[in-house]
Motif scaffolding. Structure first.
Motif, mmCIF file in Angstrom:
data_model
loop_
_atom_site.group_PDB
_atom_site.id
_atom_site.type_symbol
_atom_site.label_atom_id
_atom_site.label_comp_id
_atom_site.label_asym_id
_atom_site.label_seq_id
_atom_site.Cartn_x
_atom_site.Cartn_y
_atom_site.Cartn_z
ATOM 1 N N UNK A 406 42.348 35.838 59.463
ATOM 2 C CA UNK A 406 42.998 36.272 58.217
ATOM 3 C C UNK A 406 44.066 35.283 57.788
ATOM 4 N N UNK A 407 44.254 35.210 56.484
ATOM 5 C CA UNK A 407 45.396 34.514 55.876
ATOM 6 C C UNK A 407 46.239 35.608 55.224
ATOM 7 N N UNK A 408 47.523 35.645 55.544
ATOM 8 C CA UNK A 408 48.381 36.709 55.020
ATOM 9 C C UNK A 408 49.501 36.122 54.176
ATOM 10 N N UNK A 409 49.834 36.851 53.100
ATOM 11 C CA UNK A 409 50.943 36.484 52.219
ATOM 12 C C UNK A 409 52.064 37.489 52.422
ATOM 13 N N UNK A 410 53.290 36.967 52.601
ATOM 14 C CA UNK A 410 54.445 37.796 52.938
ATOM 15 C C UNK A 410 55.492 37.690 51.843
ATOM 16 N N UNK A 411 56.028 38.823 51.458
ATOM 17 C CA UNK A 411 57.132 38.883 50.509
ATOM 18 C C UNK A 411 58.433 38.862 51.314
ATOM 19 N N UNK A 412 59.219 37.774 51.194
ATOM 20 C CA UNK A 412 60.445 37.649 51.979
ATOM 21 C C UNK A 412 61.648 38.255 51.261
ATOM 22 N N UNK A 413 61.421 38.999 50.206
ATOM 23 C CA UNK A 413 62.502 39.788 49.591
ATOM 24 C C UNK A 413 62.446 41.222 50.112
ATOM 25 N N UNK A 414 61.251 41.773 50.132
ATOM 26 C CA UNK A 414 61.062 43.134 50.658
ATOM 27 C C UNK A 414 60.542 43.128 52.092
ATOM 28 N N UNK A 415 60.249 41.963 52.634
ATOM 29 C CA UNK A 415 59.771 41.815 54.012
ATOM 30 C C UNK A 415 58.536 42.670 54.270
ATOM 31 N N UNK A 416 57.475 42.334 53.563
ATOM 32 C CA UNK A 416 56.225 43.071 53.746
ATOM 33 C C UNK A 416 55.047 42.136 53.515
ATOM 34 N N UNK A 417 53.911 42.512 54.052
ATOM 35 C CA UNK A 417 52.660 41.793 53.845
ATOM 36 C C UNK A 417 51.966 42.383 52.619
ATOM 37 N N UNK A 418 51.900 41.609 51.523
ATOM 38 C CA UNK A 418 51.369 42.178 50.280
ATOM 39 C C UNK A 418 49.954 41.690 49.951
#
Length: 908
Positions: A406-418
């Protein structure tokens, strides 16, 4: 570009082994990390690593009661005495053998070291009681005396509060009482009765009771009393029967778990114990009342200590590299940190340069704050090793690739995998690249020879690029977003135009398998590292090689304990696994499976500097020559399995799972190999980071004041510069200060220039100094309280020299980044300040508007209040009401009389 980078901090590892220490005031925690010592500031939430390093892992550390001297000892007994406030090494010393216990006396004049089964008492260096005239010492370490009564290793040493006596706890099932000097009527006493090794012994606050704790979980209370069957009258007649006896026995009763560590706080009578099942218990003595127990680790707790006030407990667990500070009264964590369990694979700086993201084989992604040195968030969604990570250009989105497919994208403002991207078939992704716009993500695999491309917006697989005949090992997008370059084990690199209507690829033929590819920041050149140790540089537009260099001799070094050949002839260390360009594109940083990190000049193809990642002999690959005495008939001595010969039962038990290679803590190699898996330059260019076996090494430029003059002549001196400043020739004085390059002088001239003259000075300022002035103003913006003054400088620089800044963007990109970061930080500070004070301003405005008296009188009454500071009350009274008004921003127009003006701190 400056190349005098020096080691500044160690992240990624918070605890390895040995003991933890609180500073005397309880606000700092000293933790051994390999062969270095890291200091954690628990109040300001910051950490730093002391600059010295041992030749092997540290086994014991000690701190004087004043907190100014730190004595650290490695596994071979080599000690280093350090001045903690100044962070400099004072003296090197050898105890000739491994040190198992170390403790400084409360008076700060002596320290005791347990050297195997011996106990050695030493004078603390530079004390007045040394046997030399005037207190001056010929040798810093002077031995006071030695005791040799124990039959096994000494595990713990504790002093009495008056520094006259000390206790020693040993593995030989006994504890003993010793006196520092000869005491009348005192003989050394043996406290025997435990059935397993004694882990610790402590005096109570009144020194009438001694508590001992053994490995089987038994707690004994010892008191100096007569035999139980003797009457009080007989005791008064014959005091010779008085001796230390056990008056109480208590047991922890933690099922099959054994005691690993314990500590006692005499002032509060608190006993804390850590067990092999990861549970710790807190007990109140002498009644042995359990306050609470808590499970804080999956593995055993290796060390516990209590700070001086008795409020904080510090725990270290070496198997998982955990460091915890627990406040037992509020039952909350003060510090909770853990490093990577497995080797780190890659790292990347955030675009603002404030954070570093690391990925590892343990499937975790950690975000480290550079300023504090702490891990601020950990992502655990990946189910296998994470191989690569990269930021989108905006900086709030992180992409990672993993062997779990898998390739995952992370939101580093809300700290979640979106967003999660996957291929139609199961693949293990080994490399990844992100388009600078953040719209496209590409990944390569070891299993398939194709490159997969996804849309970030929709998450759909857009295309597969075919052409490589071997596994894809590296991917890189051009910084301008136009091209994608891929490298493969088929000895070719391909340049893809994936945004054109016809997707074409230009193959570049090389002589060996490709390990890594890096794009120069101006997108005009790529650097390729191959398995034969060559670095080749290619022009992107012509697709031809422009230069190259041989790095095999530079990177090779260090001989592993299993190597049959010398360090110069070992093949495995002769290539660069990771390469990165500097921010301005003038240098290339490279690292590989050796202890060296190399910095090359791209223009001259010259090795500028070699950095040694580690000198720790506990790691394999740091020695140039092996000792033949350590080579036995069955192989190297350090690789022999001696687990079955351990003296303790739990150390002889083999808990490893059959066939388990990952996920089992006991499957780690006995001797880790030193290597550098990833490197990266910070966006500001002032530091770089390397992911090594020991952790995350940060090297930065020395920020101390140095005399580095620029275009200097005989007439320019500090005195002449100040004379010109007094004549109010501000432009000339500022230029002279920059030519001298003395920080104190520049600051004095800078702050003396009136704000009304700033545009005029900047307009006539020579362009050769503009980059230096820009960097200096940015630094002042972050440090100085004169917000508007610094903003006026930045505005004038952009207005007057905007065309020159645009034309030379590539040369001064570092300075512009620093300015942007400073302005963003100031904006955030002002926004936070406004949010904190908005209700106070509304209240003051409401009070002013709500008064029914005349406009002047209402304001005058509202102004008669008392602002309370930490020390005293400061009264602010209004002048006559006719001269006072309150504008809409809550600022007083006119003059106010402030009593004790230095204490007034404003609305905050």
């Amino acid at each position: 570009m400056k190349t005098d980078y020096k080691f500044s901090n160690l992240l990624g590892t918070v605890y390895c082994q040995a003991n933890l220490l609180f500073s005397p005031d309880g606000t700092y925690l000293f933790s051994p990390v390999g062969n270095r010592v890291t200091v954690f500031n628990l109040v300001d939430n910051k950490s730093y690593t002391l600059p010295f390093s041992h030749r092997k892992n540290i086994s014991r550390i000690g701190l004087t009661p004043q907190g100014n001297l730190l004595l650290s000892v490695d596994e071979d007994g080599q000690a280093i005495l350090t001045n903690v406030p100044r962070r400099i090494v004072l003296y090197h010393f050898s105890f000739k053998s491994a040190v198992t216990a170390l403790s400084f006396s409360p008076s700060g004049r002596y320290f005791v070291a347990g050297v195997g089964r011996k106990i050695e008492v030493w004078h603390v260096p530079s004390t007045p009681d040394s046997n030399t005239e005037g207190g001056l010492e010929f040798a810093p370490f002077v031995r006071h005396h030695t005791h040799t009564s124990h039959f096994d290793d000494v595990r713990h040493i504790e002093w009495s509060s008056d520094s006259r006596f000390f206790l020693s706890a040993s593995k030989d099932l006994t504890a003993r009482i010793w006196s520092l000097n000869a005491e009348e009527g005192f003989t050394p006493t043996v406290l025997s009765g435990h059935r397993q090794g004694v882990m610790g012994a402590w005096f109570s606050k009144d020194q009438e009771t001694i508590y001992t704790v053994s490995k089987d979980g038994a707690v004994f209370d010892w008191q100096y009393v007569a035999p139980p069957n003797q009457d009080d009258d007989e005791m008064q007649d014959d005091e010779s029967d008085l001796q230390w006896r056990i008056v109480n026995r208590h047991y922890f009763l933690q099922n099959s778990a054994t005691l690993r560590c314990a500590d006692f706080h005499p002032e509060s009578n608190l006993l804390v114990a850590g067990f092999s099942n990861g549970i710790f218990g807190l007990y109140e003595m002498p009644d042995f009342n359990m306050i609470h127990t808590l499970s804080i680790s999956q593995n055993e707790i290796d060390f516990v200590t209590i700070n001086k006030s008795g409020e904080w407990l510090a725990f270290g667990a070496s198997k998982l590299g955990q460091l915890l500070v627990w406040e037992w009264q509020s039952e909350s964590y003060i510090l909770k940190q853990q490093g990577h369990f497995d080797a780190m694979n890659s790292l990347v700086y955030s675009p603002d340069g404030q954070r570093i993201v690391t990925t590892a084989d343990d499937g975790k992604i950690k975000v480290w704050d550079i300023e504090s040195g702490f891990c601020i968030v950990t992502f655990t969604e990946h189910t296998s090793g994470v191989t690569a990570c990269e930021f989108a250009k905006r900086g709030s989105v992180l992409f990672t690739s993993s062997l779990d497919g898998s390739i995952r994208a992370w939101d580093l403002i809300r700290y979640r995998n979106f967003r999660t991207f996957t291929a139609p078939e199961r693949l293990s992704f080994s490399c990844m690249a992100v388009d600078p716009s953040g719209e496209i993500v590409a990944a390569g695999s070891i299993d398939s020879f194709e490159i997969h491309i996804w849309s970030v917006q929709t998450g759909q697989l857009l295309d597969r690029l075919s052409g490589h005949e071997g596994p894809v090992s590296s991917l890189a997008f051009a910084p301008d977003g136009g091209l994608l370059v891929s490298g493969s084990w088929d000895r070719t690199a391909r340049i893809w135009s994936i945004f054109n209507r016809t997707q074409t690829s230009e193959p570049l033929q090389l002589q060996s398998d490709i390990l890594d590819i890096a794009f120069r920041p101006d997108s005009l050149q790529i650097a390729i590292s191959t398995l034969d140790g060559q670095l080749s540089f290619w022009a992107v537009s012509e697709a031809e090689q422009v230069s190259g260099l041989d790095g095999r001799r530079d990177v090779s070094g260090g001989r592993k304990i299993t190597d049959r050949r010398t360090a110069a002839n070992v093949a495995g260390t002769k290539s660069f696994n990771t390469i990165r360009y500097s921010t301005d594109g003038s240098c290339l940083l490279a690292g590989g499976n050796s202890k060296y990190i190399c910095l090359y000049s791209v223009t001259t193809m010259v090795l500028l500097k070699k950095f040694t990642a580690s000198v720790n002999l506990s790691l394999s690959g740091t020695q140039e020559f092996l000792n033949s005495k350590l080579l036995t008939e069955t192989g190297p001595a350090s690789l022999l399995d001696d687990q079955g010969e351990a003296s303790d039962l739990e150390d002889r038990i083999d808990r490893s799972l059959p066939g388990s290679k990952r996920g089992d803590p006991s499957a780690r190699k006995r001797t880790a190999e030193v290597r550098v898996s990833s490197v990266g330059f910070s966006p500001s260019g002032t530091s770089f980071c390397a992911a090594s076996t020991e952790g995350l090494l940060i090297y930065s430029l020395d920020n101390t004041i140095q005399f580095d003059p620029f275009d200097l002549n005989m007439e320019i001196t500090p005195a002449s510069t100040l004379a010109v400043l007094q004549q109010k020739d501000y432009l000339k004085a500022l230029v002279m200060a920059f030519r001298l390059n003395e920080a104190g002088l520049i600051q004095r001239v800078f702050q003396a220039i009136p704000y009304t003259d700033i545009p005029l000075v900047v307009e006539q300022f020579p362009t050769v100094y503009v980059a230096r002035l820009l960097r200096y103003v940015a630094a002042q913006t972050e440090q100085s309280p004169h917000v508007e003054f610094c903003m006026l400088w930045i505005k004038a620089l952009v207005d007057k020299h905007g065309a020159w800044l645009t034309a030379n963007r590539g040369k001064i990109d570092v300075e512009l980044r620093v300015v942007a970061r400073a302005v963003a930080k100031m904006r955030d500070d002002i926004r936070r300040l406004a949010d904190d004070n908005v209700y106070m301003v509304d209240y003051l405005l409401g009070q002013a508007g709500g008064d029914k008296a005349g406009p002047g009188e209402g304001n005058a009454k509202m102004l008669e209040w008392t602002a309370t500071t930490n020390e005293k009350d400061v009264e602010v009274k209004a002048l006559p009401s006719s001269t006072k008004e309150l504008d809409l921003n809550g600022i007083f127009k006119g003059d106010a009389v402030v009593e004790n003006e230095d204490e007034w701190i404003g609305l905050e």
